[in-house]
Design an enzyme around this catalytic site. Structure first.
Site, mmCIF file in Angstrom:
data_model
loop_
_atom_site.group_PDB
_atom_site.id
_atom_site.type_symbol
_atom_site.label_atom_id
_atom_site.label_comp_id
_atom_site.label_asym_id
_atom_site.label_seq_id
_atom_site.Cartn_x
_atom_site.Cartn_y
_atom_site.Cartn_z
ATOM 1 N N LYS A 196 -3.260 8.378 2.757
ATOM 2 C CA LYS A 196 -4.465 8.156 3.574
ATOM 3 C C LYS A 196 -4.266 8.698 4.983
ATOM 4 C CE LYS A 196 -7.222 6.136 0.631
ATOM 5 N NZ LYS A 196 -8.270 6.949 0.000
ATOM 6 N N TYR A 216 0.828 -1.213 0.000
ATOM 7 C CA TYR A 216 0.000 0.000 0.000
ATOM 8 C C TYR A 216 0.861 1.261 0.000
ATOM 9 C CZ TYR A 216 -4.474 2.337 0.544
ATOM 10 O OH TYR A 216 -5.593 3.095 0.330
#
Ligand SMILES: NC(=O)c1ccc[n+]([C@@H]2O[C@H](COP(=O)([O-])OP(=O)(O)OC[C@H]3O[C@@H](n4cnc5c(N)ncnc54)[C@H](O)[C@@H]3O)[C@@H](O)[C@H]2O)c1
Length: 261
Positions: free
Chosen positions: A160, A153
């Site tokens: 995020k 990720y």
């Protein structure tokens, strides 16, 4: 009466019927909302989808283009007189940047990802502000990679993290006007964006075993929590991150079979 009867707002991030934002749009429509959509490039699909939920407001909006963002919120705000909800469901990272690991991230890639995936929330709030009113609600979508290391990720996790923190500062600044900002952190769902992530398929399979509720989540599951935040049910809740991930985020270790017993 639907939970969103009389409410009007914008849903970003629908690219096709698999998009999480599309699951949200369908539920919002059932609950009586009037919805405007934005797209980055792919008008054909989104227009068909928008028609199916009685929306005639479909506008191009590349979130890196400040003029486009402003004009979408101005047009919607002037047409309907108010913006009751905004759904932020936009994220992007170049595949090569993700594959090369955080340590090899280029400055250009970093800025692009943070710009699209996090700064855009500020830009939405700023340009929508003249049309936000008491009870308006902004909801952004995040992922566990914001605060835990999730393999592959990488740069998106950093973005995020910025998105979640940004939402808290915005919640604090807009709170006095009774405008709420919350985040829904979803478990992995098979969407176009997610298929760009390395090992995504295997990860989804394992997750069902490793989550307390022993299942994966769907667009519809995420949409229900987003509905809560967009509706008056959450009128005393702001600056929160809620997980819709079958409980996966609480886990520390797993047995071979995925259970703790
Ligand atoms: N699918 C998952 O497993 C998952 C899990 C947690 C959170 N999320 C988040 O949910 C949100 C929606 O993603 P999704 O999984 O539904 O995938 P998706 O591919 O359906 O949606 C991603 C959207 O981002 C848009 N986008 C990218 N760059 C843009 C730009 N410059 N301007 C405007 N729009 C742009 C794309 O057009 C697309 O509509 C994202 O924020 C994603 O990070 C996804």
């Amino acid at each position: 009466m639907g939970l969103l009867e009389g409410k009007k707002g914008i849903i970003t991030g629908v690219i096709n019927h698999r998009s999480i934002a599309w699951g949200i749009a369908k539920l919002f429509h059932e609950e009586g909302a009037t919805i405007g959509f934005t797209y980055r490039r792919e008008k054909k699909w989104i227009e068909k989808l928008a028609n199916s939920v009685n929306s005639d407001f479909v506008r191009m909006c590349d979130v890196q283009n400040e003029e486009q963002v402003k004009s979408v919120f101005d047009e919607f705000g002037e047409k309907y007189g108010q913006i009751d909800f905004i759904i932020h469901a936009v994220a992007y990272a170049n595949g090569e940047e993700l594959a090369n690991g955080v340590i090899n991230t280029s400055r250009k890639g970093f800025l692009e990802t943070l710009d699209i995936s996090a700064y855009s929330l500020i830009s939405f709030c700023k340009h929508a502000r003249p049309y936000l009113r008491e009870g308006s609600s902004i909801v952004a979508l995040s992922y566990l990679g914001a605060n835990r290391v999730c393999a592959g990720y990488n740069l998106l996790g950093i973005a995020k993290s910025a998105l979640e923190t940004t939402s808290k500062y915005l919640a604090s600044e807009l709170g006095e006007e009774q405008i709420r900002v919350n985040v829904v952190s979803a478990g992995p769902i098979r969407t176009l964006a997610a298929f760009g992530l390395p090992n995504f398929r295997e990860m989804v399979e394992k997750r069902a075993m490793q989550s307390p509720l022993k299942k994966n989540v769907t667009q519809e599951d995420v949409a229900k929590t987003v509905l809560y935040y967009a509706s008056n049910l959450s009128e005393c809740t702001t600056g929160q991150v809620s997980y819709v991930d079958a409980g996966y985020n609480i886990m520390g270790t797993w047995s071979e079979t995925g259970s703790l017993s």
